[in-house]
Scaffold this active site. Structure first.
Site, PDB file in Angstrom:
ATOM      1  N   ASP A  75       0.872  -1.159   0.000  1.00 33.08           N
ATOM      2  CA  ASP A  75       0.000   0.000   0.000  1.00 33.08           C
ATOM      3  C   ASP A  75       0.921   1.223   0.000  1.00 33.08           C
ATOM      4  OD1 ASP A  75      -2.055   1.787   0.036  1.00 33.08           O
ATOM      5  OD2 ASP A  75      -3.103   0.898   1.732  1.00 33.08           O
TER       6      ASP A  75
HETATM    7  C1  BGC Z   1      -4.911   3.437   0.059  1.00 29.96           C
HETATM    8  C2  BGC Z   1      -4.992   2.443  -1.078  1.00 29.96           C
HETATM    9  C3  BGC Z   1      -4.801   3.151  -2.396  1.00 29.96           C
HETATM   10  C4  BGC Z   1      -3.480   3.890  -2.377  1.00 29.96           C
HETATM   11  C5  BGC Z   1      -3.204   4.655  -3.640  1.00 29.96           C
HETATM   12  C6  BGC Z   1      -3.670   4.296  -0.011  1.00 29.96           C
HETATM   13  O1  BGC Z   1      -3.758   5.339   0.893  1.00 29.96           O
HETATM   14  O2  BGC Z   1      -4.936   2.740   1.279  1.00 29.96           O
HETATM   15  O3  BGC Z   1      -6.223   1.780  -1.054  1.00 29.96           O
HETATM   16  O4  BGC Z   1      -4.862   2.240  -3.446  1.00 29.96           O
HETATM   17  O5  BGC Z   1      -3.505   4.822  -1.314  1.00 29.96           O
HETATM   18  O6  BGC Z   1      -4.050   5.746  -3.773  1.00 29.96           O
END
Ligand code: BGC
Length: 740
Positions: free
Chosen positions: A235
């Site tokens: 993530d």
């Molecule tokens: C989120 C993810 C997301 C990523 C990219 C993170 O803060 O938890 O779900 O895909 O950001 O935007």
């Protein structure tokens, strides 16, 4: 040189001919959204998210702050899951795949399949359900749909990321059994059945270990047990120690940290801290993914956003849940309507954070309202203060109308990725206004716009309630489709609505400890908990009404060689066509461990014309009868009695039957010194009796079991402890030798 290599295969030979620097650069993103390119393999773009594209062309961010391209905003997963419709989720995936292709996106970051453990969790709108079968089925269909269009997905957030506060550091402390049965089961299903291109590891720690460095999770379970072949990415910002993460099984750190990261990896390889073969393995996965999904390798497609908008409306129509409909107030007839609530004009239709879409064509409920309706703002969304003028206007409007359609819900500030809620109460000004309106007009329909569960203290006084969750850009059209009866509602709740937050098992502990989140309730999440303690709920899991009625009959349960088949009939007994979601629940009475009263093990969605009857036949695999034995490290379906229930919801059970399972695993198969005397004798096995006789134990045990008290006491003693009754240790040894 490499040009012709790339045309053949990306394999370890290809990887090994890259310089160490090139390889080190590949295991971090080039920037916020792209993988790093190498000669012959282009950079590949990723983009959020589950309910539409959030493709950022300029400044990137992970919280939906900066603008993204114009894209169709589909309903949030809270609503799509309420459809209980695998085919629809597959089609949703196809549409997203088409849009991703048109925007040159290789991998779509979603769906999020975490379990809704606490109704306070800030990101529940983005997740499917409190139940892992439902989350797994919806996720599987969605992933297959997206990937059928040549676009990869990243299933997120692996795993046990069930709260937002301190999500980067807090440890989800979960028993192995709950982890397997509740928090991993949906990932397992999706990995095994839909083969997602990638998995995104979550921010949190699991039982103490940061997930981006969790070898057990990322390698032992995901790859070795489940056979995952794709790539694991982090993530955004989940990596604390990149070298430890690569060793644990993380292939790609997102977003990239640039040269710092490359230098660190080069140094680790040179010092021998990171084996080159480990790095190469991840590099290979990155290159394979980029080659397969990079835009250059995809056909150029165009797509019609208005057509997708219409499909989004279909999805919302299929998911919206009719929670209550006393005296058939709905569908609305040709009545004078007062539409009350600012949410009608400024609807909540999507979640906040990384799933935020720059919606193509939002149609508000006000814009889609029928001509005979008048609108009253009633309250302000910007704060929760009661506004006397707005209140008086709305009351006057309600007095002059046949029916009041009241829009209620959470403003986005209350429900976003990145933090959790502290209460399930709707804003004070909404609740108070509703109470006032009910005093002057009892014909009130409440339309809810919310990402997840709200407390509905007025529910008993309101005759009709419609849950639209976050319905995407066609929110207005879909809402009126249901209210006016252009569509017969068929959504079912994918989560329980407790009466009060205090009724939820995580109440009082959720989010209280910054460092640790202790999953005290174990496997008893959502309806599994409410049913265990017979706690009344506002609306149960699986609940949803229709404008027609369905009758169930003729349950038949048949054990096959490797599964159990359940069949029954459903008839549409009303006057209009409609869809029903029959749900099959299994109650395990066979095992010697604590088990829920019922667990959803099968469901389908069926459409019936008035008077039409259909026979539904559903298969329950062995896993539907299994629990996870953490000690033995395996799934066990114990032989014995199971209750099979078929319901229109988890608390509207229409048919019940029992099953004596014989195809399961028999935990008594091997007799050890730990086996209880009661279990041994209950088997009434002549071979056991013969062995007991040879060891000189048969008469002793039979005599002991002759009286009721003796039976109760002796049955409760394991073989090894028979010594306390004067039996010789050697006799027990002899018996074990004879019997095994
Ligand atoms: C989120 C993810 C997301 C990523 C990219 C993170 O803060 O938890 O779900 O895909 O950001 O935007």
């Amino acid at each position: 040189m490499r040009g012709w290599v790339i045309l053949t295969t990306i394999d370890l030979n290809f990887v090994e001919q890259l310089s160490l620097e090139e390889r080190a650069a590949l295991v971090s993103g080039k920037d916020f959204w792209f993988t790093a390119p190498v000669d012959g393999v282009p950079a590949m773009m990723m983009t959020d998210g589950p309910s539409g594209l959030r493709k950022q062309v300029d400044t990137g961010d992970a919280l939906g702050i900066n603008k993204s391209v114009d894209a169709v905003c589909f309903p949030a997963s809270a609503l799509t899951a309420s459809s209980f419709n695998d085919d629809l989720l597959y089609q949703l995936g196809e549409h997203l795949g088409v849009a991703a292709n048109a925007e040159n996106i290789g991998v779509l970051l979603g769906p999020g399949v975490n379990i809704k453990r606490s109704p306070l969790a800030g990101r529940n709108f983005e997740y499917f359900s409190e139940d892992s079968l439902l989350a797994g089925r919806m996720g599987t269909a969605y992933v297959k749909g997206v990937q059928s269009k040549g676009v990869g997905v990243s299933v997120k957030h692996f795993a046990a990321n069930n709260r937002e506060d301190q999500r980067f550091t807090s440890s989800s402390n979960i028993s192995e059994r709950a982890l397997r049965e509740i928090y991993l089961a949906q990932f397992e299903r999706i990995v095994k059945q839909a083969h997602p291109a990638t998995i995104m590891c979550s921010y949190n720690r699991l039982n103490g270990t940061l997930n981006s460095q969790n070898q057990r999770l990322l390698t032992d379970i995901l790859r070795n047990e489940w056979g995952f072949q794709g790539l694991v990415m982090s993530d955004w910002g989940a990596v604390a120690d990149h070298i430890a993460a690569i060793k644990a099984g993380l292939d790609l750190e997102m977003p990239g940290k640039g040269q710092v990261s490359t230098d660190e990896i080069v140094a680790a390889v040179k010092s021998g801290d990171l084996q080159e073969s480990t790095l190469n393995r991840s590099v290979l996965r990155v290159l394979k993914m980029a080659k397969r999904f990079a835009a250059e390798n995809q056909p150029a497609v165009r797509y019609d956003k208005e057509e997708q908008h219409d499909f989004a409306r279909k999805v919302a129509d299929d998911g919206i849940v009719l929670l209550k409909n006393d005296q058939d107030l709905l569908p609305l007839k040709d009545q004078k309507l007062a539409i009350v609530g600012e949410l009608a004009a400024k609807p909540r239709f999507e979640g906040g954070g990384s799933s935020h879409v720059n919606a193509h064509h939002v149609v508000s409920p006000l814009a889609a309202a029928p001509d005979q309706a008048s609108y009253y703002q009633g309250y302000t969304l910007s704060d929760d203060q009661v506004d006397d003028n707005l209140t008086q206007e709305a009351i006057a409007g309600a007095q002059n109308s046949d029916v009041v359609v009241f829009f209620a819900g959470f403003p986005e500030e209350m429900e976003t990725e990145g933090f959790d809620k502290t209460s399930l109460a709707l804003p004070k000004n909404q609740n108070q206004l509703l109470e006032e309106l009910l005093k002057v007009n009892s014909h009130v329909v409440v339309v809810l716009q919310n990402g997840s569960v709200a407390e509905l203290p007025w529910a008993d006084q309101v005759p009709a309630i419609v849950e639209t969750y976050l319905a995407g850009e066609p929110v207005g059209e879909a809402t009126w489709d249901i209210l006016l009866g252009r569509v017969n509602p068929s959504g079912k709740l994918a989560e329980s609505f407790p009466i009060r937050l205090e009724d939820n098992p995580t109440y009082g502990t959720f989010g209280k400890n910054h460092d640790e989140e202790n999953y005290y309730e174990g496997i008893f999440v959502g309806y599994r908990y409410y049913d265990l303690h017979a706690i009344p709920v506002r609306f149960p899991f699986g609940h949803g009404l229709s404008y027609t009625t369905f009758a169930y009959r003729d349950l038949a349960i048949k054990e096959g060689a490797d599964s159990v088949t359940v069949s029954f009939k459903i008839k549409n007994t009303g006057k209009r066509a409609g869809k029903e979601v029959p749900q099959v629940y299994v109650g395990n009475h066979a095992s010697r461990v604590e088990t829920p009263v019922r667990e959803l093990r099968q469901f389908t969605k069926v459409e019936l014309a008035p008077g039409e009857e259909e026979t539904i036949t559903l298969d329950l695999p062995r896993r539907a009868f299994s629990w996870y034995n953490a000690k033995a490290k395996r799934w066990e379906a114990d032989n014995g009695e199971y209750v099979i229930e078929v319901g229109s919801s988890s608390r509207d059970i229409r048919l019940t039957g029992t099953l004596q399972l014989t195809i399961g695993y028999d935990p008594n198969q091997t007799i050890t010194a730990e086996t209880y005397v009661g279990e041994l004798m209950a088997r009434q096995d002549p071979a056991i009796e013969a062995a007991l006789k040879k060891a000189g134990l048969l008469e002793i045990i039979k005599q002991a079991l002759a009286s009721p008290e003796g039976k109760a006491i002796f049955a409760n003693i394991p073989l090894r402890s028979l010594t306390m009754t004067g039996v010789k240790h050697q006799q027990i040894e002899d018996f074990l030798q004879h019997v095994n």
